[in-house]
Design a protein around this motif. Structure first.
Motif, short mmCIF file in Angstrom:
data_model
loop_
_atom_site.label_atom_id
_atom_site.label_comp_id
_atom_site.label_asym_id
_atom_site.label_seq_id
_atom_site.Cartn_x
_atom_site.Cartn_y
_atom_site.Cartn_z
N SER B 35 -0.53 -4.11 -14.47
CA SER B 35 -0.46 -2.67 -14.72
C SER B 35 0.14 -1.95 -13.51
O SER B 35 0.93 -1.01 -13.67
CB SER B 35 -1.85 -2.11 -15.06
OG SER B 35 -2.75 -2.44 -14.03
N ILE B 38 4.00 -2.74 -13.47
CA ILE B 38 4.80 -2.07 -14.50
C ILE B 38 5.24 -0.70 -13.99
O ILE B 38 6.40 -0.32 -14.10
CB ILE B 38 4.00 -1.91 -15.82
CG1 ILE B 38 3.78 -3.27 -16.47
CG2 ILE B 38 4.74 -1.00 -16.80
CD1 ILE B 38 2.86 -3.23 -17.69
N VAL B 46 7.44 -6.76 -20.72
CA VAL B 46 6.58 -7.75 -20.09
C VAL B 46 6.62 -9.00 -20.97
O VAL B 46 6.47 -8.91 -22.18
CB VAL B 46 5.13 -7.26 -19.98
CG1 VAL B 46 4.24 -8.33 -19.36
CG2 VAL B 46 5.06 -5.96 -19.18
N ALA B 71 0.14 -2.20 -21.50
CA ALA B 71 1.57 -2.11 -21.22
C ALA B 71 2.22 -1.05 -22.08
O ALA B 71 3.07 -0.28 -21.63
CB ALA B 71 2.24 -3.46 -21.44
N ALA B 76 5.91 -0.03 -21.78
CA ALA B 76 6.57 -1.34 -21.69
C ALA B 76 6.20 -2.17 -22.93
O ALA B 76 5.07 -2.13 -23.39
CB ALA B 76 6.15 -2.06 -20.42
N THR B 78 5.41 -5.63 -24.74
CA THR B 78 4.89 -6.93 -24.31
C THR B 78 5.22 -8.03 -25.32
O THR B 78 5.05 -7.83 -26.53
CB THR B 78 3.36 -6.88 -24.15
OG1 THR B 78 3.04 -5.77 -23.34
CG2 THR B 78 2.85 -8.16 -23.52
#
Lengths: 292, 120
Positions: B35, B38, B46, B71, B76, B78
Protein backbone atom coordinates in the motif's frame (compact mmCIF):
# COMPACT_ATOMS: atom_id res chain seq x y z
CA UNK A 1 -2.15 -94.81 1.52
CA UNK A 2 -4.98 -95.76 -0.72
CA UNK A 3 -6.42 -92.82 -2.60
CA UNK A 4 -10.18 -92.54 -2.53
CA UNK A 5 -10.03 -91.68 -6.21
CA UNK A 6 -7.37 -94.12 -7.33
CA UNK A 7 -9.34 -95.32 -10.34
CA UNK A 8 -10.01 -91.77 -11.47
CA UNK A 9 -6.36 -91.02 -10.99
CA UNK A 10 -5.39 -94.03 -13.09
CA UNK A 11 -7.86 -92.98 -15.77
CA UNK A 12 -6.45 -89.48 -15.86
CA UNK A 13 -3.02 -90.95 -16.43
CA UNK A 14 -3.83 -93.64 -18.98
CA UNK A 15 -6.83 -92.18 -20.73
CA UNK A 16 -5.87 -88.51 -20.65
CA UNK A 17 -6.32 -87.83 -24.38
CA UNK A 18 -9.62 -89.55 -24.76
CA UNK A 19 -11.04 -87.92 -21.62
CA UNK A 20 -10.02 -84.53 -22.91
CA UNK A 21 -11.61 -85.31 -26.27
CA UNK A 22 -14.82 -86.57 -24.64
CA UNK A 23 -14.96 -83.53 -22.35
CA UNK A 24 -14.73 -81.30 -25.40
CA UNK A 25 -17.49 -83.30 -27.08
CA UNK A 26 -19.74 -82.97 -24.04
CA UNK A 27 -19.15 -79.23 -23.98
CA UNK A 28 -20.05 -79.10 -27.65
CA UNK A 29 -23.23 -81.09 -27.01
CA UNK A 30 -24.16 -78.80 -24.09
CA UNK A 31 -23.57 -75.77 -26.27
CA UNK A 32 -20.88 -74.25 -24.05
CA UNK A 33 -17.90 -74.95 -26.26
CA UNK A 34 -18.07 -71.40 -27.75
CA UNK A 35 -16.03 -71.98 -30.91
CA UNK A 36 -16.79 -68.36 -31.74
CA UNK A 37 -14.65 -67.21 -28.81
CA UNK A 38 -12.04 -69.92 -28.46
CA UNK A 39 -10.15 -71.86 -31.13
CA UNK A 40 -9.87 -75.63 -30.86
CA UNK A 41 -6.28 -75.27 -29.76
CA UNK A 42 -7.07 -72.80 -27.03
CA UNK A 43 -9.88 -74.99 -25.69
CA UNK A 44 -7.64 -78.02 -25.68
CA UNK A 45 -4.93 -76.13 -23.88
CA UNK A 46 -7.39 -74.92 -21.20
CA UNK A 47 -8.88 -78.38 -20.68
CA UNK A 48 -5.45 -80.04 -20.72
CA UNK A 49 -4.16 -77.65 -18.06
CA UNK A 50 -7.18 -78.29 -15.87
CA UNK A 51 -6.94 -82.09 -16.22
CA UNK A 52 -3.26 -82.07 -15.36
CA UNK A 53 -3.88 -79.85 -12.34
CA UNK A 54 -6.74 -82.09 -11.31
CA UNK A 55 -4.58 -85.25 -11.45
CA UNK A 56 -1.89 -83.48 -9.49
CA UNK A 57 -4.37 -82.29 -6.87
CA UNK A 58 -6.05 -85.66 -6.42
CA UNK A 59 -2.77 -87.53 -6.10
CA UNK A 60 -1.52 -85.12 -3.47
CA UNK A 61 -4.55 -84.84 -1.25
CA UNK A 62 -6.29 -87.00 1.26
CA UNK A 63 -9.90 -87.01 0.19
CA UNK A 64 -11.22 -89.08 3.08
CA UNK A 65 -12.15 -85.91 4.96
CA UNK A 66 -13.87 -84.23 2.06
CA UNK A 67 -12.33 -81.84 -0.39
CA UNK A 68 -10.71 -78.58 0.61
CA UNK A 69 -9.77 -76.70 -2.52
CA UNK A 70 -7.91 -74.04 -0.57
CA UNK A 71 -5.34 -76.59 0.59
CA UNK A 72 -1.77 -76.42 -0.70
CA UNK A 73 -2.13 -79.52 -2.84
CA UNK A 74 -4.59 -77.70 -5.07
CA UNK A 75 -2.56 -74.54 -5.60
CA UNK A 76 -1.67 -75.32 -9.22
CA UNK A 77 -5.20 -76.26 -10.16
CA UNK A 78 -6.59 -73.13 -8.50
CA UNK A 79 -4.18 -70.97 -10.47
CA UNK A 80 -5.10 -72.75 -13.71
CA UNK A 81 -8.81 -72.42 -13.03
CA UNK A 82 -8.46 -68.73 -12.21
CA UNK A 83 -6.52 -68.18 -15.39
CA UNK A 84 -9.02 -70.04 -17.57
CA UNK A 85 -11.93 -68.23 -15.90
CA UNK A 86 -10.24 -64.89 -16.46
CA UNK A 87 -9.76 -65.67 -20.16
CA UNK A 88 -13.38 -66.70 -20.53
CA UNK A 89 -14.83 -63.74 -18.60
CA UNK A 90 -12.90 -61.31 -20.71
CA UNK A 91 -14.38 -62.79 -23.87
CA UNK A 92 -17.92 -62.57 -22.52
CA UNK A 93 -18.82 -66.10 -21.40
CA UNK A 94 -21.87 -66.26 -19.13
CA UNK A 95 -21.75 -67.67 -15.56
CA UNK A 96 -23.92 -70.70 -16.37
CA UNK A 97 -21.82 -71.47 -19.43
CA UNK A 98 -18.74 -71.29 -17.24
CA UNK A 99 -20.25 -73.71 -14.69
CA UNK A 100 -21.42 -76.14 -17.37
CA UNK A 101 -17.98 -75.91 -18.94
CA UNK A 102 -16.49 -77.44 -15.79
CA UNK A 103 -19.36 -79.80 -14.94
CA UNK A 104 -19.17 -81.32 -18.43
CA UNK A 105 -16.08 -83.10 -17.14
CA UNK A 106 -18.20 -85.52 -15.10
CA UNK A 107 -19.88 -87.39 -17.91
CA UNK A 108 -16.78 -88.75 -19.70
CA UNK A 109 -15.10 -89.70 -16.44
CA UNK A 110 -18.25 -91.39 -15.09
CA UNK A 111 -18.60 -93.38 -18.30
CA UNK A 112 -15.05 -94.66 -18.02
CA UNK A 113 -15.43 -95.43 -14.32
CA UNK A 114 -18.49 -97.53 -15.09
CA UNK A 115 -16.55 -99.57 -17.61
CA UNK A 116 -13.56 -100.08 -15.44
CA UNK A 117 -15.32 -100.76 -12.13
CA UNK A 118 -18.18 -102.86 -13.54
CA UNK A 119 -17.16 -105.71 -11.25
CA UNK A 120 -17.03 -103.58 -8.08
CA UNK A 121 -20.28 -101.57 -7.71
CA UNK A 122 -19.48 -100.35 -4.17
CA UNK A 123 -16.18 -98.92 -5.29
CA UNK A 124 -17.88 -97.44 -8.38
CA UNK A 125 -20.45 -95.55 -6.35
CA UNK A 126 -17.80 -94.38 -3.93
CA UNK A 127 -15.56 -92.98 -6.65
CA UNK A 128 -18.43 -91.41 -8.57
CA UNK A 129 -19.68 -89.65 -5.43
CA UNK A 130 -16.21 -88.55 -4.50
CA UNK A 131 -15.31 -87.32 -7.98
CA UNK A 132 -18.65 -85.55 -8.24
CA UNK A 133 -17.81 -83.61 -5.10
CA UNK A 134 -14.43 -82.64 -6.46
CA UNK A 135 -15.86 -81.37 -9.73
CA UNK A 136 -18.63 -79.50 -7.92
CA UNK A 137 -16.03 -77.83 -5.78
CA UNK A 138 -14.15 -76.82 -8.93
CA UNK A 139 -17.30 -75.40 -10.48
CA UNK A 140 -18.02 -73.45 -7.31
CA UNK A 141 -14.52 -72.08 -7.15
CA UNK A 142 -14.73 -71.10 -10.81
CA UNK A 143 -18.01 -69.36 -10.21
CA UNK A 144 -16.64 -67.35 -7.34
CA UNK A 145 -13.64 -66.30 -9.33
CA UNK A 146 -15.92 -65.55 -12.24
CA UNK A 147 -17.90 -63.06 -10.17
CA UNK A 148 -14.71 -61.50 -8.82
CA UNK A 149 -13.31 -61.13 -12.30
CA UNK A 150 -16.54 -59.62 -13.55
CA UNK A 151 -16.55 -57.12 -10.69
CA UNK A 152 -13.08 -56.10 -11.71
CA UNK A 153 -14.22 -55.64 -15.29
CA UNK A 154 -17.12 -53.48 -14.12
CA UNK A 155 -14.84 -51.41 -11.89
CA UNK A 156 -12.39 -50.90 -14.73
CA UNK A 157 -15.12 -49.93 -17.15
CA UNK A 158 -16.52 -47.47 -14.64
CA UNK A 159 -13.12 -45.84 -14.31
CA UNK A 160 -12.73 -45.75 -18.07
CA UNK A 161 -16.15 -44.25 -18.51
CA UNK A 162 -15.32 -41.63 -15.94
CA UNK A 163 -12.18 -40.82 -17.87
CA UNK A 164 -13.95 -40.86 -21.21
CA UNK A 165 -16.85 -38.80 -20.06
CA UNK A 166 -14.68 -35.82 -19.15
CA UNK A 167 -12.44 -35.23 -22.15
CA UNK A 168 -10.93 -31.79 -22.47
CA UNK A 169 -10.51 -30.87 -26.12
CA UNK A 170 -8.44 -28.08 -27.56
CA UNK A 171 -10.59 -26.20 -30.09
CA UNK A 172 -8.05 -23.58 -31.03
CA UNK A 173 -4.91 -21.99 -29.62
CA UNK A 174 -5.76 -21.01 -26.06
CA UNK A 175 -9.36 -22.23 -26.42
CA UNK A 176 -10.51 -25.44 -24.73
CA UNK A 177 -13.85 -27.14 -24.49
CA UNK A 178 -15.24 -29.81 -22.24
CA UNK A 179 -18.47 -31.32 -23.51
CA UNK A 180 -20.45 -32.68 -20.58
CA UNK A 181 -22.77 -35.60 -21.21
CA UNK A 182 -25.17 -37.42 -18.91
CA UNK A 183 -25.56 -36.61 -15.27
CA UNK A 184 -23.25 -34.34 -13.31
CA UNK A 185 -22.96 -35.62 -9.75
CA UNK A 186 -20.47 -34.32 -7.19
CA UNK A 187 -17.87 -36.94 -8.04
CA UNK A 188 -17.95 -36.19 -11.74
CA UNK A 189 -18.07 -32.45 -11.12
CA UNK A 190 -14.85 -32.78 -9.14
CA UNK A 191 -13.29 -34.82 -11.94
CA UNK A 192 -14.39 -32.29 -14.54
CA UNK A 193 -12.93 -29.43 -12.54
CA UNK A 194 -9.61 -31.18 -12.01
CA UNK A 195 -9.22 -32.19 -15.64
CA UNK A 196 -10.18 -28.75 -16.83
CA UNK A 197 -7.85 -26.82 -14.53
CA UNK A 198 -4.91 -29.07 -15.35
CA UNK A 199 -5.64 -28.68 -19.07
CA UNK A 200 -5.67 -24.90 -18.65
CA UNK A 201 -2.12 -25.03 -17.31
CA UNK A 202 -1.02 -27.53 -19.94
CA UNK A 203 -2.36 -25.56 -22.92
CA UNK A 204 -2.05 -22.04 -21.45
CA UNK A 205 -5.70 -21.68 -22.27
CA UNK A 206 -7.43 -18.34 -21.90
CA UNK A 207 -10.99 -19.38 -22.68
CA UNK A 208 -12.71 -22.64 -21.80
CA UNK A 209 -16.14 -23.58 -23.04
CA UNK A 210 -18.10 -25.84 -20.71
CA UNK A 211 -20.76 -27.28 -22.97
CA UNK A 212 -23.82 -28.68 -21.24
CA UNK A 213 -25.84 -29.57 -24.35
CA UNK A 214 -25.65 -33.24 -23.33
CA UNK A 215 -26.49 -32.75 -19.67
CA UNK A 216 -29.91 -34.20 -19.08
CA UNK A 217 -31.03 -32.37 -15.98
CA UNK A 218 -29.84 -29.07 -14.57
CA UNK A 219 -30.99 -28.66 -11.01
CA UNK A 220 -29.68 -26.38 -8.29
CA UNK A 221 -26.87 -28.76 -7.45
CA UNK A 222 -25.68 -29.13 -11.05
CA UNK A 223 -25.86 -25.35 -11.46
CA UNK A 224 -23.76 -24.93 -8.31
CA UNK A 225 -21.16 -27.35 -9.69
CA UNK A 226 -21.02 -25.44 -12.96
CA UNK A 227 -20.65 -22.09 -11.24
CA UNK A 228 -17.93 -23.38 -8.97
CA UNK A 229 -16.06 -24.73 -11.95
CA UNK A 230 -16.40 -21.34 -13.62
CA UNK A 231 -15.13 -19.63 -10.46
CA UNK A 232 -12.09 -21.90 -10.29
CA UNK A 233 -11.36 -21.30 -13.97
CA UNK A 234 -11.48 -17.56 -13.32
CA UNK A 235 -9.08 -17.90 -10.39
CA UNK A 236 -6.63 -19.60 -12.72
CA UNK A 237 -6.80 -16.55 -14.95
CA UNK A 238 -8.95 -17.93 -17.75
CA UNK A 239 -12.52 -17.22 -18.73
CA UNK A 240 -15.22 -19.87 -18.57
CA UNK A 241 -18.16 -19.85 -20.93
CA UNK A 242 -21.09 -22.11 -20.20
CA UNK A 243 -22.70 -23.07 -23.48
CA UNK A 244 -25.54 -25.29 -24.59
CA UNK A 245 -28.12 -23.66 -22.35
CA UNK A 246 -31.42 -24.57 -23.94
CA UNK A 247 -34.48 -22.33 -23.48
CA UNK A 248 -35.91 -24.95 -21.17
CA UNK A 249 -32.79 -25.04 -19.01
CA UNK A 250 -32.74 -21.24 -18.91
CA UNK A 251 -36.32 -21.29 -17.64
CA UNK A 252 -35.52 -23.90 -15.01
CA UNK A 253 -32.48 -21.99 -13.84
CA UNK A 254 -34.47 -18.80 -13.40
CA UNK A 255 -37.23 -20.68 -11.61
CA UNK A 256 -34.68 -22.21 -9.28
CA UNK A 257 -33.28 -18.76 -8.62
CA UNK A 258 -29.81 -19.63 -9.90
CA UNK A 259 -27.74 -16.50 -10.37
CA UNK A 260 -24.84 -17.05 -12.74
CA UNK A 261 -23.32 -13.73 -11.76
CA UNK A 262 -20.56 -12.64 -14.12
CA UNK A 263 -20.17 -16.01 -15.80
CA UNK A 264 -20.54 -15.78 -19.56
CA UNK A 265 -23.28 -18.01 -20.95
CA UNK A 266 -24.20 -18.81 -24.53
CA UNK A 267 -27.08 -20.83 -25.95
CA UNK A 268 -24.93 -22.85 -28.35
CA UNK A 269 -21.33 -23.97 -28.57
CA UNK A 270 -21.20 -22.08 -31.89
CA UNK A 271 -21.99 -18.79 -30.19
CA UNK A 272 -19.53 -19.62 -27.43
CA UNK A 273 -16.79 -20.31 -29.95
CA UNK A 274 -17.45 -17.00 -31.69
CA UNK A 275 -17.10 -15.24 -28.35
CA UNK A 276 -13.93 -17.21 -27.56
CA UNK A 277 -12.35 -16.25 -30.90
CA UNK A 278 -12.94 -12.58 -30.22
CA UNK A 279 -11.42 -12.98 -26.77
CA UNK A 280 -8.19 -14.54 -28.02
CA UNK A 281 -8.01 -12.27 -31.05
CA UNK A 282 -9.04 -14.42 -33.99
CA UNK A 283 -11.76 -13.89 -36.53
CA UNK A 284 -13.41 -16.23 -38.97
CA UNK A 285 -13.75 -14.99 -42.53
CA UNK A 286 -15.83 -16.27 -45.37
CA UNK A 287 -13.67 -17.16 -48.36
CA UNK A 288 -15.07 -16.39 -51.81
CA UNK A 289 -14.91 -19.19 -54.39
CA UNK A 290 -14.17 -21.74 -51.73
CA UNK A 291 -13.56 -25.20 -53.14
CA UNK A 292 -14.17 -28.51 -51.51
CA UNK B 1 11.74 -9.68 6.51
CA UNK B 2 12.11 -7.61 3.38
CA UNK B 3 13.71 -10.48 1.48
CA UNK B 4 10.78 -12.85 1.83
CA UNK B 5 8.70 -11.18 -0.85
CA UNK B 6 10.40 -8.42 -2.76
CA UNK B 7 8.32 -5.80 -4.50
CA UNK B 8 9.65 -4.59 -7.84
CA UNK B 9 8.46 -1.64 -9.88
CA UNK B 10 8.39 -2.18 -13.65
CA UNK B 11 6.75 0.45 -15.90
CA UNK B 12 4.28 1.70 -13.28
CA UNK B 13 3.41 -1.87 -12.26
CA UNK B 14 4.39 -3.36 -8.93
CA UNK B 15 5.42 -7.01 -9.16
CA UNK B 16 5.39 -9.36 -6.17
CA UNK B 17 6.11 -13.06 -6.12
CA UNK B 18 4.84 -14.74 -2.97
CA UNK B 19 7.13 -17.55 -1.80
CA UNK B 20 5.67 -20.85 -0.68
CA UNK B 21 6.88 -20.61 2.89
CA UNK B 22 5.46 -17.16 3.62
CA UNK B 23 4.23 -16.71 7.17
CA UNK B 24 1.14 -14.86 8.31
CA UNK B 25 3.17 -11.99 9.73
CA UNK B 26 5.19 -11.69 6.55
CA UNK B 27 2.11 -11.50 4.40
CA UNK B 28 0.69 -8.81 6.69
CA UNK B 29 3.83 -6.72 6.35
CA UNK B 30 3.74 -7.29 2.61
CA UNK B 31 0.25 -5.80 2.59
CA UNK B 32 1.57 -2.74 4.35
CA UNK B 33 4.56 -2.37 2.07
CA UNK B 34 2.42 -2.71 -1.04
CA UNK B 35 0.00 0.00 0.00
CA UNK B 36 2.89 2.37 0.73
CA UNK B 37 4.62 1.57 -2.53
CA UNK B 38 1.49 2.02 -4.66
CA UNK B 39 1.30 5.59 -3.48
CA UNK B 40 5.04 6.40 -3.39
CA UNK B 41 5.74 4.84 -6.81
CA UNK B 42 2.52 6.01 -8.41
CA UNK B 43 1.76 2.49 -9.57
CA UNK B 44 -1.34 1.86 -11.66
CA UNK B 45 -1.12 -1.88 -11.54
CA UNK B 46 -0.16 -4.64 -9.09
CA UNK B 47 0.68 -8.17 -10.15
CA UNK B 48 0.84 -10.81 -7.41
CA UNK B 49 2.42 -14.06 -8.57
CA UNK B 50 1.31 -17.00 -6.44
CA UNK B 51 2.70 -19.79 -8.66
CA UNK B 52 4.90 -20.93 -5.78
CA UNK B 53 1.99 -21.35 -3.39
CA UNK B 54 0.98 -24.98 -3.08
CA UNK B 55 -1.44 -24.56 -0.24
CA UNK B 56 -3.72 -21.71 0.72
CA UNK B 57 -5.89 -21.29 3.75
CA UNK B 58 -8.68 -18.86 4.50
CA UNK B 59 -6.17 -16.40 5.95
CA UNK B 60 -4.05 -16.16 2.80
CA UNK B 61 -7.23 -16.09 0.72
CA UNK B 62 -8.60 -13.19 2.74
CA UNK B 63 -5.34 -11.25 2.60
CA UNK B 64 -5.22 -11.67 -1.19
CA UNK B 65 -8.76 -10.33 -1.43
CA UNK B 66 -7.91 -7.42 0.90
CA UNK B 67 -4.81 -6.57 -1.12
CA UNK B 68 -6.98 -6.16 -4.19
CA UNK B 69 -9.59 -4.03 -2.48
CA UNK B 70 -6.91 -1.85 -0.95
CA UNK B 71 -5.13 -1.39 -4.30
CA UNK B 72 -8.39 -0.45 -5.95
CA UNK B 73 -8.93 2.30 -3.37
CA UNK B 74 -5.50 3.62 -4.34
CA UNK B 75 -6.46 3.49 -8.04
CA UNK B 76 -4.38 0.44 -8.97
CA UNK B 77 -5.63 -2.70 -10.73
CA UNK B 78 -4.59 -5.95 -9.07
CA UNK B 79 -3.91 -9.17 -10.92
CA UNK B 80 -3.41 -12.49 -9.17
CA UNK B 81 -1.44 -14.74 -11.51
CA UNK B 82 -0.09 -18.27 -11.72
CA UNK B 83 -2.58 -19.95 -9.42
CA UNK B 84 -2.24 -23.73 -9.34
CA UNK B 85 -5.25 -25.95 -10.05
CA UNK B 86 -5.21 -27.40 -6.54
CA UNK B 87 -5.13 -23.91 -5.01
CA UNK B 88 -8.00 -22.76 -7.24
CA UNK B 89 -10.07 -25.74 -6.16
CA UNK B 90 -9.34 -25.12 -2.50
CA UNK B 91 -10.30 -21.46 -2.72
CA UNK B 92 -13.57 -22.31 -4.47
CA UNK B 93 -14.18 -24.98 -1.85
CA UNK B 94 -13.65 -22.35 0.84
CA UNK B 95 -16.06 -20.05 -0.95
CA UNK B 96 -13.39 -17.42 -1.59
CA UNK B 97 -13.44 -16.47 -5.22
CA UNK B 98 -11.33 -13.27 -4.90
CA UNK B 99 -14.11 -11.21 -6.38
CA UNK B 100 -12.30 -7.90 -6.24
CA UNK B 101 -9.13 -9.02 -7.98
CA UNK B 102 -8.53 -9.90 -11.56
CA UNK B 103 -6.70 -13.05 -12.55
CA UNK B 104 -4.37 -14.07 -15.36
CA UNK B 105 -2.53 -17.24 -16.27
CA UNK B 106 0.94 -15.78 -16.04
CA UNK B 107 2.76 -12.55 -15.38
CA UNK B 108 3.03 -11.80 -19.10
CA UNK B 109 -0.71 -12.27 -19.57
CA UNK B 110 -1.33 -9.78 -16.78
CA UNK B 111 1.13 -7.26 -18.20
CA UNK B 112 -0.48 -7.56 -21.62
CA UNK B 113 -3.90 -6.88 -20.10
CA UNK B 114 -2.56 -3.88 -18.15
CA UNK B 115 -0.89 -2.51 -21.27
CA UNK B 116 -4.00 -2.81 -23.35
CA UNK B 117 -5.76 -0.68 -20.75
CA UNK B 118 -2.96 1.88 -20.77
CA UNK B 119 -1.98 1.14 -17.18
CA UNK B 120 1.50 -0.19 -17.84
Amino acid sequence: MKNALQTVLALLGEDYDSILQAWLETQKAEGVRRPDLFSDRESRRQLGDILRGLGEGISRSDLSEGIALDADSWTDLRATLDEVTQERVERGVSPSEMATFILAMKQPVFARLRERLAADPTRLIEEITQFSRVVDALAMHTNEHFIEARDQVIERQRAEMMELSTPVVQLWDRVLTIPLIGTLDSMRAQEVMENLLNAIVEHSAEVVIVDITGVRVVDTQVAQHLLRTAAAVRLMGAEAIISGISPKIAQTMVELGVDVGEVTTRPTIRAALAHAFRRVGFSIEKVENARG
Amino acid sequence: MADTASVYLVEHVLLVAIPDNITDTEIMSLQEELSTRIVSDGARGVVIDIAALEIVDTFVGRVLAQLSSMARLLAAETFVVGMRPAVAMTLVELGMDLHGSRTALTLSHALRALRSEGLA
